[in-house]
Scaffold this active site. Sequence first.
Site, PDB file in Angstrom:
ATOM      1  N   ASP A  32       0.937  -1.221  -0.011  1.00 34.40           N
ATOM      2  CA  ASP A  32      -0.039   0.059  -0.025  1.00 34.40           C
ATOM      3  C   ASP A  32       0.955   1.291   0.026  1.00 34.40           C
ATOM      4  OD1 ASP A  32      -2.944   0.115   0.923  1.00 34.40           O
ATOM      5  OD2 ASP A  32      -1.919   2.235   1.112  1.00 34.40           O
ATOM      6  N   LYS A  37      -0.672   2.977   7.409  1.00 33.91           N
ATOM      7  CA  LYS A  37      -1.572   1.700   7.342  1.00 33.91           C
ATOM      8  C   LYS A  37      -0.631   0.662   7.144  1.00 33.91           C
ATOM      9  CE  LYS A  37      -5.361   2.337   5.035  1.00 33.91           C
ATOM     10  NZ  LYS A  37      -6.490   2.543   4.109  1.00 33.91           N
ATOM     11  N   THR A 123     -14.032  -2.749  -7.633  1.00 31.06           N
ATOM     12  CA  THR A 123     -15.027  -2.744  -8.205  1.00 31.06           C
ATOM     13  C   THR A 123     -14.953  -1.363  -9.292  1.00 31.06           C
ATOM     14  OG1 THR A 123     -16.695  -2.980  -6.197  1.00 31.06           O
ATOM     15  CG2 THR A 123     -17.753  -2.144  -7.904  1.00 31.06           C
ATOM     16  N   HIS A 261     -36.227  -4.074   4.735  1.00 39.71           N
ATOM     17  CA  HIS A 261     -36.430  -3.413   5.881  1.00 39.71           C
ATOM     18  C   HIS A 261     -36.309  -2.100   5.871  1.00 39.71           C
ATOM     19  CE1 HIS A 261     -36.348  -3.407  10.358  1.00 39.71           C
ATOM     20  NE2 HIS A 261     -35.327  -2.813  10.261  1.00 39.71           N
ATOM     21  N   ALA A 262     -37.412  -1.288   6.168  1.00 34.79           N
ATOM     22  CA  ALA A 262     -37.511   0.092   5.867  1.00 34.79           C
ATOM     23  C   ALA A 262     -36.738   0.886   7.056  1.00 34.79           C
ATOM     24  CB  ALA A 262     -38.918   0.648   5.875  1.00 34.79           C
ATOM     25  N   GLY A 263     -36.040   1.896   6.616  1.00 36.03           N
ATOM     26  CA  GLY A 263     -35.159   2.839   7.471  1.00 36.03           C
ATOM     27  C   GLY A 263     -34.744   4.111   6.857  1.00 36.03           C
ATOM     28  N   CYS A 270     -19.631   1.938  -0.758  1.00 30.29           N
ATOM     29  CA  CYS A 270     -19.849   0.859  -2.084  1.00 30.29           C
ATOM     30  C   CYS A 270     -21.221   1.389  -2.548  1.00 30.29           C
ATOM     31  CB  CYS A 270     -19.920  -0.543  -1.569  1.00 30.29           C
ATOM     32  SG  CYS A 270     -18.226  -1.208  -1.211  1.00 30.29           S
ATOM     33  N   LYS A 273     -21.715   4.980  -4.266  1.00 27.21           N
ATOM     34  CA  LYS A 273     -20.598   5.240  -5.337  1.00 27.21           C
ATOM     35  C   LYS A 273     -20.968   4.319  -6.379  1.00 27.21           C
ATOM     36  CE  LYS A 273     -17.129   2.577  -4.450  1.00 27.21           C
ATOM     37  NZ  LYS A 273     -16.345   1.594  -5.302  1.00 27.21           N
ATOM     38  N   LYS A 333     -23.174   1.572   9.021  1.00 26.70           N
ATOM     39  CA  LYS A 333     -23.943   0.260   9.416  1.00 26.70           C
ATOM     40  C   LYS A 333     -23.093  -0.138  10.406  1.00 26.70           C
ATOM     41  CE  LYS A 333     -21.595  -3.390   6.714  1.00 26.70           C
ATOM     42  NZ  LYS A 333     -21.903  -4.461   5.825  1.00 26.70           N
TER      43      LYS A 333
END
Length: 443
Positions: A32, A37, A123, A261-263, A270, A273, A333
């Site tokens: 990297d 890091k 991706t 699941h509504a929210g 990810c 974008k 999340k």
Amino acid sequence: MRPRLSVIGTGYLGATHAACMAELGFDVVGVDTDRAKIDALSAGRVPFFEPGLEELLRKNLDSGRLRFSTSYDDLADCDVHFVCVGTPQVADGNAADLTYVDAAFDALLPRLRTQALVVGKSTVPVGTAERLVERLRAEVPADRDVELAWNPEFLREGWAIQDTLHPDRLVFGVGSERAETVLRDVYAPLVDPAAPGGGVPVVVTDLATAQLVKVAANAFLATKISFINAMAEVCEVVHGDVEKLSAALSYDDRIGGRFLHAGLGFGGGCLPKDIRAFMARADELGVEQALSFLREVDAINQRRRARMVDLARESVAGDFAGRRVAVLGAAFKPNSDDIRDSPALDVATRIADDGATVTVYDPAAVPNARRDYPDLGYADSALEAAGDADVVLHLTEWREFREMDPAALGAVVRQRNVVDGRNALDPAVWRAAGWHYRALGRP
Ligand SMILES: NC(=O)c1ccc[n+]([C@@H]2O[C@H](COP(=O)([O-])OP(=O)(O)OC[C@H]3O[C@@H](n4cnc5c(N)ncnc54)[C@H](O)[C@@H]3O)[C@@H](O)[C@H]2O)c1
């Protein structure tokens, strides 16, 4: 002899992939450009939150199979190179920024040994791999006989090790049988039906399809989330209950209950974008109509954030000025410290901009949030964040928040107003404890 592997880009995806490949018994070097890091990983510290990864990292560093470096010279003797660098959204549009992928290829191509296989995992917009094949042809001497394959990654943060070592499926986008054989060798412990935990299905495709599988999967998941959130918008007008609606839908196994699941909707590094980059690429390809629904998927997702701000404002009599707002959650999340495009921090910022004093607590993401959102207030616990609050907002569905004691929280707030942005608290329990409970898509 087993191939030696390199992993280029050791962020969420690459660090996990490197540790898991070493766990499978390969010699792996992770490279990297970010020295901090690499220093952390070399010292056995994972510079982000991912359950179980630090133990796996240390175990494999100790075994001598795994090492990290900032120098591309250290990957020159590897046979297979996994490219895992970031592909964020460009600053001035919807497209993916491929400068990191190109920089990785700039450094990698002159160092490729004979018969090396380069495997893209980032991706990317469809067509990127084909362009990179042209670069290999133009920049690497033909007698080196190097190839490119695409092996998209489907891991979920918070479940990254499980998803890497026990994936639902593997996709090998290849241009030759040799490339397929190399990938089958590398993933043999997962694919071999006789191996413990083996038997993972493999879908072998061309390069274009492999790149598309990943963005198609994310487009589908985003659509499912926005579908139920669109139903929540309708429920709000007719005084319906989107939780009961989704429960009723989920019994139909053609529909299924996952991601229904509504929210507050999706965020992270990810889904947002990737659907935007997919639309941008469709425009370039002249198939923009095929993906025009994704514009609405994105718009529904954004409207949930605005609706959350409105519900919070209604809870404090229509004006945030002079009010204290507790925000529970900062990560996009639970089980992650990733705050990229975090719905929670977006809502928190909008409310602070409207004049409230906002205090944020998250079990893992406060250091990242403090770095990128220095103007918000922060606390070390949910109770501390809720001190003297006029309204408590539940914005990231950590287990710790789902299991909170509403009576204990009620003892420290100024007013017992809660808005559940994740439909994860039990309204009956909170109301019984004297709270004025509101949620997205529910009466
Ligand atoms: N995070 C996920 O859950 C996930 C899941 C599937 C796919 N992906 C995809 O994987 C890719 C990486 O995502 P991430 O979340 O790991 O990003 P990240 O930002 O955490 O990591 C990217 C890493 O690449 C490094 N890098 C940048 N340029 C480099 C170069 N020239 N050489 C070497 N390293 C370089 C950065 O320093 C960083 O450490 C993206 O395309 C993403 O869409 C991510």
